[in-house]
Design a protein around this motif. Structure first.
Motif, short mmCIF file in Angstrom:
data_model
loop_
_atom_site.label_atom_id
_atom_site.label_comp_id
_atom_site.label_asym_id
_atom_site.label_seq_id
_atom_site.Cartn_x
_atom_site.Cartn_y
_atom_site.Cartn_z
N GLU A 1 1.46 9.83 9.01
CA GLU A 1 1.87 10.58 7.83
C GLU A 1 2.83 11.69 8.20
O GLU A 1 2.83 12.20 9.32
N ALA A 2 3.67 12.06 7.26
CA ALA A 2 4.61 13.16 7.43
C ALA A 2 3.99 14.45 6.91
O ALA A 2 3.28 14.45 5.91
N PHE B 1 3.40 4.71 1.57
CA PHE B 1 2.62 5.92 1.35
C PHE B 1 2.77 6.37 -0.10
O PHE B 1 3.77 6.08 -0.75
N TYR C 1 5.15 10.74 -5.45
CA TYR C 1 6.24 10.06 -4.79
C TYR C 1 5.71 8.90 -3.95
O TYR C 1 4.77 9.07 -3.16
N ARG D 1 -2.19 6.10 2.23
CA ARG D 1 -1.29 5.16 2.88
C ARG D 1 -1.94 3.79 2.84
O ARG D 1 -3.16 3.68 2.92
N TRP E 1 8.20 3.71 5.11
CA TRP E 1 8.64 3.94 6.48
C TRP E 1 9.64 2.84 6.81
O TRP E 1 9.28 1.69 6.99
N LEU F 1 0.17 14.20 1.64
CA LEU F 1 -0.15 12.78 1.64
C LEU F 1 -1.36 12.52 0.74
O LEU F 1 -2.38 13.20 0.85
N TYR G 1 2.68 10.21 -1.87
CA TYR G 1 2.61 11.65 -1.68
C TYR G 1 2.48 12.31 -3.05
O TYR G 1 3.00 11.80 -4.05
#
Lengths: 108, 111
Positions: free
Chosen positions: B99-100, A34, A86, A49, A90, A46, A36
């Motif tokens: 997603e977080a 991902f 960032y 991804r 995962w 987000l 961010y």
């Protein structure tokens, strides 16, 4: 070991210039990656991804398993792109692991 | 949905004091995590949880405790605050491999 490395703490470019924010990862298996973004110390959002393969705000990122990289690119930077970026992985066991972050500064 | 809510937004503690940072989410997310953000260090994982009743240590767990008695809440406890714990703390939640979502952060100063 599961690790995300962003080698540049600060990247400064002029408006209209191309941007590439580097991200390298260490992970055994198929990674879920991902990007961010954090504007002015607000909450992280987000950006994109790798699994969705979409372009958000003109940014794209391609997963290169051979080079274990997931660099973020934009052909023409805008002043509103100035933010902290960032890269995140995962990891195994449910961990979301972040890199050190790169501050992008786009000058007029 | 309120998303992920953290309280308080700001806090000043004296060395040795204890306190709890609150984190709540209303999205029925399985995973919840706590991070601290320090200049040049990025976001470092403190503790995380994969479901109610299950917690595990992250990269920098020392000096912090967590519990997950409900799906919604994941409080972070500072047992005896130290100046090294001065930081911005973020809580995040997500479903499996999605997603977080992050809270707005808690800025903590320990003097």
């Amino acid at each position: 070991a599961q690790r995300v490395t962003q080698p540049e703490k600060l990247l400064s470019v002029f408006k209209g210039a191309p941007v590439e924010l580097k991200c390298n990862y260490s992970y055994s298996g198929s990674p879920e990656l991902f990007w961010y973004v954090q504007y002015s110390r607000q909450r992280l959002q987000l950006l994109l991804r790798h699994i969705s393969r979409e372009s958000i705000k003109g940014f794209t990122a391609d997963l290169n398993k051979g080079e274990t990289s997931f660099h973020l690119k934009k052909p023409f930077a805008q002043e509103e792109d100035s933010a902290m970026y960032y890269c995140a992985l995962w990891g195994q066991g449910g961990k979301l692991i972040f890199g050190q972050g790169t501050e992008l500064s786009v000058k007029p | 949905n309120a998303g992920v809510t953290q309280t308080p937004k700001f806090q000043v503690l004296k060395t040795g004091q204890s306190m709890t940072l609150q984190c709540a989410q209303d999205m029925n997310h399985e995973y919840m995590s706590w991070y601290r953000q320090d200049p040049g260090m990025g976001l470092r994982l403190i503790h995380y949880s994969v479901g109610a009743g299950i917690t595990d240590q992250g990269e920098v767990p020392n000096g912090y405790n967590v519990s997950r008695s409900t799906t919604e809440d994941f409080p972070l406890r500072l047992l005896s605050a130290a100046p090294s714990q001065t930081s911005v703390y973020f809580c995040a939640s997500r479903l499996h491999e999605t997603e977080a979502f992050f809270g707005q952060g808690t800025r903590l100063t320990v003097v």
